[in-house]
Write a protein that holds these residues in place. Structure first.
Motif, PDB file in Angstrom:
ATOM      1  N   PRO A 147       0.633  -1.374  -0.158  1.00  0.00           N
ATOM      2  CA  PRO A 147      -0.354  -0.069   0.135  1.00  0.00           C
ATOM      3  C   PRO A 147       1.399   1.247  -0.211  1.00  0.00           C
ATOM      4  N   PRO A 148       0.399   2.171  -0.682  1.00  0.00           N
ATOM      5  CA  PRO A 148       0.737   3.241  -1.179  1.00  0.00           C
ATOM      6  C   PRO A 148       1.799   4.124   1.034  1.00  0.00           C
ATOM      7  N   ARG A 149       2.646   4.799   0.607  1.00  0.00           N
ATOM      8  CA  ARG A 149       2.936   5.103   2.149  1.00  0.00           C
ATOM      9  C   ARG A 149       2.751   6.647   2.414  1.00  0.00           C
ATOM     10  N   ILE A 150       2.360   6.825   3.291  1.00  0.00           N
ATOM     11  CA  ILE A 150       1.370   8.289   3.591  1.00  0.00           C
ATOM     12  C   ILE A 150       2.262   8.739   4.245  1.00  0.00           C
ATOM     13  N   PRO A 151       2.927  10.079   3.924  1.00  0.00           N
ATOM     14  CA  PRO A 151       4.248  10.560   4.663  1.00  0.00           C
ATOM     15  C   PRO A 151       3.404  11.225   5.322  1.00  0.00           C
ATOM     16  N   GLU A 152       4.034  11.684   6.458  1.00  0.00           N
ATOM     17  CA  GLU A 152       4.161  12.506   7.946  1.00  0.00           C
ATOM     18  C   GLU A 152       3.986  13.782   7.550  1.00  0.00           C
ATOM     19  N   VAL A 153       3.122  14.461   7.577  1.00  0.00           N
ATOM     20  CA  VAL A 153       2.805  16.357   7.168  1.00  0.00           C
ATOM     21  C   VAL A 153       3.204  17.018   9.056  1.00  0.00           C
ATOM     22  N   GLN A 154       4.134  17.898   8.931  1.00  0.00           N
ATOM     23  CA  GLN A 154       4.480  18.256  10.560  1.00  0.00           C
ATOM     24  C   GLN A 154       4.301  19.851   9.726  1.00  0.00           C
ATOM     25  N   LEU A 155       4.031  20.901  10.836  1.00  0.00           N
ATOM     26  CA  LEU A 155       3.868  22.062  10.585  1.00  0.00           C
ATOM     27  C   LEU A 155       4.753  22.935  10.708  1.00  0.00           C
ATOM     28  N   PRO A 156       5.404  23.368  10.322  1.00  0.00           N
ATOM     29  CA  PRO A 156       6.579  24.136  11.089  1.00  0.00           C
ATOM     30  C   PRO A 156       6.518  25.356  12.262  1.00  0.00           C
ATOM     31  N   GLU A 157       7.072  25.102  13.636  1.00  0.00           N
ATOM     32  CA  GLU A 157       6.505  26.516  14.647  1.00  0.00           C
ATOM     33  C   GLU A 157       7.070  28.064  14.100  1.00  0.00           C
ATOM     34  N   GLU A 158       8.296  28.046  13.272  1.00  0.00           N
ATOM     35  CA  GLU A 158       9.339  29.023  13.724  1.00  0.00           C
ATOM     36  C   GLU A 158       8.074  30.064  12.802  1.00  0.00           C
ATOM     37  N   PRO A 159       7.376  30.133  11.114  1.00  0.00           N
ATOM     38  CA  PRO A 159       6.526  31.094  11.011  1.00  0.00           C
ATOM     39  C   PRO A 159       6.024  30.965  11.439  1.00  0.00           C
ATOM     40  N   PHE A 160       4.891  30.818  12.229  1.00  0.00           N
ATOM     41  CA  PHE A 160       3.797  31.092  12.832  1.00  0.00           C
ATOM     42  C   PHE A 160       4.231  31.768  14.467  1.00  0.00           C
ATOM     43  N   LEU A 161       4.908  31.057  14.826  1.00  0.00           N
ATOM     44  CA  LEU A 161       5.565  31.644  15.596  1.00  0.00           C
ATOM     45  C   LEU A 161       6.308  33.486  15.616  1.00  0.00           C
ATOM     46  N   GLU A 162       6.783  33.917  14.635  1.00  0.00           N
ATOM     47  CA  GLU A 162       7.133  34.694  13.628  1.00  0.00           C
ATOM     48  C   GLU A 162       5.687  35.709  13.820  1.00  0.00           C
ATOM     49  N   VAL A 163       4.818  35.320  13.045  1.00  0.00           N
ATOM     50  CA  VAL A 163       2.921  36.002  12.610  1.00  0.00           C
ATOM     51  C   VAL A 163       2.628  36.397  13.571  1.00  0.00           C
ATOM     52  N   ALA A 164       3.032  35.686  14.747  1.00  0.00           N
ATOM     53  CA  ALA A 164       2.463  35.727  16.108  1.00  0.00           C
ATOM     54  C   ALA A 164       3.011  37.085  16.791  1.00  0.00           C
ATOM     55  N   SER A 165       4.448  36.838  16.848  1.00  0.00           N
ATOM     56  CA  SER A 165       5.180  38.244  17.567  1.00  0.00           C
ATOM     57  C   SER A 165       4.979  39.425  16.355  1.00  0.00           C
ATOM     58  N   VAL A 166       4.862  39.130  15.303  1.00  0.00           N
ATOM     59  CA  VAL A 166       4.639  40.643  14.714  1.00  0.00           C
ATOM     60  C   VAL A 166       3.451  41.387  14.998  1.00  0.00           C
ATOM     61  N   LEU A 167       2.401  40.525  15.450  1.00  0.00           N
ATOM     62  CA  LEU A 167       0.902  40.738  15.231  1.00  0.00           C
ATOM     63  C   LEU A 167       0.289  41.040  16.761  1.00  0.00           C
ATOM     64  N   MET A 168       1.243  40.522  17.351  1.00  0.00           N
ATOM     65  CA  MET A 168       1.803  41.099  18.653  1.00  0.00           C
ATOM     66  C   MET A 168       1.836  42.325  19.228  1.00  0.00           C
ATOM     67  N   THR A 169       2.826  42.398  18.515  1.00  0.00           N
ATOM     68  CA  THR A 169       3.678  43.569  18.486  1.00  0.00           C
ATOM     69  C   THR A 169       2.870  45.197  18.400  1.00  0.00           C
ATOM     70  N   GLU A 170       2.102  44.815  16.625  1.00  0.00           N
ATOM     71  CA  GLU A 170       1.317  46.088  16.590  1.00  0.00           C
ATOM     72  C   GLU A 170      -0.346  45.768  16.634  1.00  0.00           C
ATOM     73  N   THR A 171      -0.596  45.412  17.782  1.00  0.00           N
ATOM     74  CA  THR A 171      -1.648  45.432  18.530  1.00  0.00           C
ATOM     75  C   THR A 171      -1.211  46.186  19.861  1.00  0.00           C
ATOM     76  N   ASN A 172      -0.382  45.678  20.300  1.00  0.00           N
ATOM     77  CA  ASN A 172       0.544  46.477  21.156  1.00  0.00           C
ATOM     78  C   ASN A 172       0.616  47.808  21.259  1.00  0.00           C
TER      79      ASN A 172
END
Length: 257
Positions: free
Chosen positions: A133-158
């Motif tokens: 049967p086909p091997r389903i790849p394991e998908v994991q989202l990287p943490e760094e881009p989400f943290l950078e976007v959240a940091s920018v949003l937090m700075t601009e919101t403050n």
């Protein structure tokens, strides 16, 4: 004869000393003039640079204003493939949910049904034809881009909350009028289109205006400087004719007393 020879030698030595002093004086004057000429071109660019007007009082480059890192690279099209993919995804979402009036929950369920059916049938078909049967790849989202976007949003919101607090405290009438005018224009625009369309327009502007401004920065800053000078003149006239004639309440006098 000896005295005559000594006097001629002393005259020759004094003549040599005068020539050397004159040469040293010319060298020092030329060096001083060269140093002055070197100082002038070095000092002039700094003075010109100090007088350069930047939009919104910006002192950092555009990339630093957006927080740097991957979010700024996406907004400023440092990586054209990623930026085009993000903008294309946003366009597809807007077409589905606003133009075609598709619902988010229905879309997620339909995509999951399709993916599960494809992989399930593929796995069962592989057993009948004696293949693994086909091997389903394991998908994991990287943490760094989400943290950078959240940091920018937090700075601009403050920063926005700090500006709103300053406006509410009554410290700056100009900012108060600017925010009131901006909210009024936003309320009018909100009656023309849905929230998703407005969000999509803002998203497209964030992906196009900064990169165009970075490309034509000097021209835009010159036009903005002229516009700000004209706005300040009109505000001074408005202040002299209207705002200065508004009667002040007795609250300040009571507080002082």
């Amino acid at each position: 004869m000896a005295e005559h020879k000594e006097s001629s030698d002393s005259m020759a030595e004094s003549l040599v000393e005068k020539i050397t002093e004159k040469l040293h004086g010319d060298d020092s004057s030329s060096c001083s003039s060269d140093s002055d000429s070197d100082k002038k071109p070095n000092s002039s660019p700094s003075s010109v640079k100090a007088k350069t007007y930047r939009l919104f009082g910006r002192e950092k480059p555009i990339h630093k204003v957006f927080g740097g890192g991957k979010p700024a690279d996406i907004f400023l099209w440092r990586n054209k493939k990623i930026s085009a993919g993000v903008l294309g995804s946003a366009t597809a979402i807007w077409i589905l949910f606003d133009l075609l009036e598709y619902h988010l929950l229905s879309l997620v369920c339909h995509i999951l049904i399709l993916l599960l059916a494809i992989f399930f049938l593929w796995s069962n078909a592989a057993t009948f034809i004696n293949k693994s049967p086909p091997r389903i790849p394991e998908v994991q989202l990287p943490e760094e881009p989400f943290l950078e976007v959240a940091s920018v949003l937090m700075t601009e919101t403050n920063r926005a909350l700090a500006v709103l607090r300053e406006i509410v405290s009554g410290g700056d009438l100009k900012k108060f009028l600017g925010v009131i005018g901006g909210l009024w224009v936003l309320s009018i625009v909100g009656t023309w289109c849905s929230f998703l369309t407005l969000f999509y327009i803002c998203f497209v502007m964030v992906h196009t205006v900064p990169v165009l401004y970075e490309k034509y920065e000097d021209r835009v800053d010159k036009l903005a400087e002229r516009a700000m000078i004209e706005i300040k003149k009109q505000y001074a006239v408005f202040d002299a004719k209207v705002l200065s004639k508004i009667p002040k309440g007795p609250l300040k006098d009571k507080k002082r007393a």
